[in-house]
Design a protein around this motif. Sequence first.
Motif, PDB file in Angstrom:
ATOM      1  N   VAL A 179      10.058  -2.844  -3.430  1.00  0.00           N
ATOM      2  CA  VAL A 179       9.403  -2.758  -2.463  1.00  0.00           C
ATOM      3  C   VAL A 179       8.861  -3.994  -1.805  1.00  0.00           C
ATOM      4  O   VAL A 179       8.868  -4.245  -0.662  1.00  0.00           O
ATOM      5  CB  VAL A 179       8.713  -1.373  -1.721  1.00  0.00           C
ATOM      6  CG1 VAL A 179       7.530  -1.688  -0.295  1.00  0.00           C
ATOM      7  CG2 VAL A 179       9.197  -0.238  -2.311  1.00  0.00           C
ATOM      8  N   CYS A 180       8.009  -4.588  -2.220  1.00  0.00           N
ATOM      9  CA  CYS A 180       7.502  -5.881  -1.568  1.00  0.00           C
ATOM     10  C   CYS A 180       8.653  -7.083  -1.471  1.00  0.00           C
ATOM     11  O   CYS A 180       8.847  -7.590  -0.733  1.00  0.00           O
ATOM     12  CB  CYS A 180       6.734  -6.162  -2.535  1.00  0.00           C
ATOM     13  SG  CYS A 180       7.752  -7.728  -4.150  1.00  0.00           S
TER      14      CYS A 180
ATOM     15  N   ALA B  65       0.934  -8.679   2.653  1.00  0.00           N
ATOM     16  CA  ALA B  65       1.677  -6.365   2.417  1.00  0.00           C
ATOM     17  C   ALA B  65       2.277  -6.724   1.314  1.00  0.00           C
ATOM     18  O   ALA B  65       1.971  -5.670   0.652  1.00  0.00           O
ATOM     19  CB  ALA B  65       2.597  -6.566   3.441  1.00  0.00           C
ATOM     20  N   THR B  66       2.531  -7.728   0.075  1.00  0.00           N
ATOM     21  CA  THR B  66       2.829  -7.783  -0.544  1.00  0.00           C
ATOM     22  C   THR B  66       2.206  -7.909  -2.065  1.00  0.00           C
ATOM     23  O   THR B  66       2.183  -6.902  -2.758  1.00  0.00           O
ATOM     24  CB  THR B  66       3.886  -9.272  -0.927  1.00  0.00           C
ATOM     25  OG1 THR B  66       5.155  -9.968  -0.139  1.00  0.00           O
ATOM     26  CG2 THR B  66       4.085  -9.933  -2.505  1.00  0.00           C
ATOM     27  N   VAL B  67       1.073  -8.357  -1.654  1.00  0.00           N
ATOM     28  CA  VAL B  67      -0.039  -8.239  -2.043  1.00  0.00           C
ATOM     29  C   VAL B  67      -0.360  -6.810  -2.593  1.00  0.00           C
ATOM     30  O   VAL B  67      -0.887  -5.809  -2.919  1.00  0.00           O
ATOM     31  CB  VAL B  67      -0.948  -8.758  -1.989  1.00  0.00           C
ATOM     32  CG1 VAL B  67      -2.835  -8.553  -2.771  1.00  0.00           C
ATOM     33  CG2 VAL B  67      -0.702 -10.620  -2.062  1.00  0.00           C
TER      34      VAL B  67
ATOM     35  N   ALA C 225      -0.866  -1.480  -4.751  1.00  0.00           N
ATOM     36  CA  ALA C 225      -0.994  -0.305  -4.936  1.00  0.00           C
ATOM     37  C   ALA C 225      -0.544   0.007  -6.299  1.00  0.00           C
ATOM     38  O   ALA C 225      -0.756   1.351  -6.360  1.00  0.00           O
ATOM     39  CB  ALA C 225       0.045   0.519  -3.888  1.00  0.00           C
ATOM     40  N   GLY C 226       0.918  -0.641  -6.263  1.00  0.00           N
ATOM     41  CA  GLY C 226       1.936  -0.208  -7.941  1.00  0.00           C
ATOM     42  C   GLY C 226       1.037  -0.046  -9.202  1.00  0.00           C
ATOM     43  O   GLY C 226       0.841   0.801  -9.497  1.00  0.00           O
TER      44      GLY C 226
ATOM     45  N   GLY D 169       1.592  -2.433   3.513  1.00  0.00           N
ATOM     46  CA  GLY D 169       2.252  -1.920   2.327  1.00  0.00           C
ATOM     47  C   GLY D 169       1.446  -1.579   0.894  1.00  0.00           C
ATOM     48  O   GLY D 169       2.136  -0.657   0.247  1.00  0.00           O
ATOM     49  N   ILE D 170       0.605  -1.440   1.223  1.00  0.00           N
ATOM     50  CA  ILE D 170      -0.231  -0.203   0.646  1.00  0.00           C
ATOM     51  C   ILE D 170       0.419   1.214   0.705  1.00  0.00           C
ATOM     52  O   ILE D 170       0.725   1.501  -0.696  1.00  0.00           O
ATOM     53  CB  ILE D 170      -1.756  -0.144   0.630  1.00  0.00           C
ATOM     54  CG1 ILE D 170      -2.449  -1.490  -0.203  1.00  0.00           C
ATOM     55  CG2 ILE D 170      -2.396   0.902  -0.009  1.00  0.00           C
ATOM     56  CD1 ILE D 170      -4.063  -1.166   0.834  1.00  0.00           C
ATOM     57  N   ALA D 171       1.098   1.229   1.837  1.00  0.00           N
ATOM     58  CA  ALA D 171       1.104   2.902   2.663  1.00  0.00           C
ATOM     59  C   ALA D 171       2.848   2.530   1.851  1.00  0.00           C
ATOM     60  O   ALA D 171       3.084   3.734   1.542  1.00  0.00           O
ATOM     61  CB  ALA D 171       1.103   3.074   3.247  1.00  0.00           C
TER      62      ALA D 171
END
Length: 447
Positions: free
Chosen positions: A161-162, A300-302, A307-308, A363-365
């Motif tokens: 996703v990143c 957003a990448t971070v 999150a993962g 990004g977390i969501a």
Amino acid sequence: MSSTPTSRSASAAIALDAAPAHRLPTRRRWFMLSLLLIATIINYVDRVNISIAAPFMAKDLGLDKVEMGLIFSAFAWTYALALVPAGFIADRFGSRLTYGVSLISWSAVTVAQGLATGFSSLFGLRLAVGAMEAPAFPANSRAVTVWFPARERGLASSIYVCGQYLGTALFTGALLWLATTYDWRHVFYSTGIVGILFGVVWLFLYRDPLNCKKVSKEELAYIEDGGGLVKSSQQRTRFDWRQVAELFRYRQVWAICLGKFASTSALYFFLTWFPTYLIEERQLTLIKVGIFAVLPFIGATVGILLAGIVSDLLIRRGYSLSFARKLPLVVGSMLGMSIVLVNFTDSNVLCIAVLTLAFFAQGIASASWAAVSEIAPKQLIGLTGGVTSLAANIGGIVTPIVIGAIVQASGSFALAFWFIGGVALMGTLSYSLLLGKLYRIELKTGA
């Protein structure tokens, strides 16, 4: 959403009983994941390239804000409509063939966008790109579910996703250079050609687990014992509309659909109007846009990687699968409401800081793909991904048009940020109150 560790929950038992990955003779699953990451980077570069070209293209072709809003949203119209059949195609023909044909097709249409002569041709080509890209994420979800055990699936999903953020972070400067040094048409020529070439590489290298000659029996056993649906990669399902209807009997599906809609609304602001906002409202030079526009995508990448990692770590520590997968979704959606703070500062530095925080939250969501892989019926992994993506990309249709209309009417982006913040609130409520316990759905209809 309980935060109490369970001594031996079903999900934790699977994770804890699996053999450590470093003892395996092969790590082929990570090679396949690297292919997914590269394909996703190309996928999103071919979505976002139009936002880089937009200020130059609009001037050259005489397009106003409403027309640009329609062009920005055109991709999502056909993308959303094609997601359910695309999910079925991924289940029926597998990730290798589905993704390869999709990648080559949308890349060829991307090249053709460089030949557009006005609103009609550009709008039609964006519709075509949307339809051709639809199989990508259902195929991604299916590939991760068959290649990875539960204890690694959160990170694996986050890694591919990143790619939707990395492409912009890595290539915004290069695409701006192409647009200014040559013209906006070269943005589409270059990105499209790269996609066609990688489509051929994908077809040559990617295989599902049981078709891969370079994966060891020990790695296959590790994946399957840990909850990876290895054998599902050999199943070929028949489509039945009753299966789609039955999916919507489950609150988990509704909650993820609403949450994805909210998250995708924020995403599409950054994929479409963000460079225009920096250039026209913030009056930034192209050099500063090339620098500042990258920072939210790095954030957003971070966010998605964090999150993962945290989600998988919680599972290994004995927390329930539901808590581990839901926590990033609730936190990310809640933090995403911070985007409205951009309306309260005149400082460009603070503006970028706020937008970076908001996109970090998005990004977390976006870890919702891991939740989809946990609830999807084993015969319909791609279809479930397609259904939830359909709901998500309604946000891709609505958001660019709403923002275009707001800016055209008010001459400012201020109300647009309130709109995105309000949608983030909806996502927070959906994940925290509606989602409930996560478990793999067993459909009653035949598959």
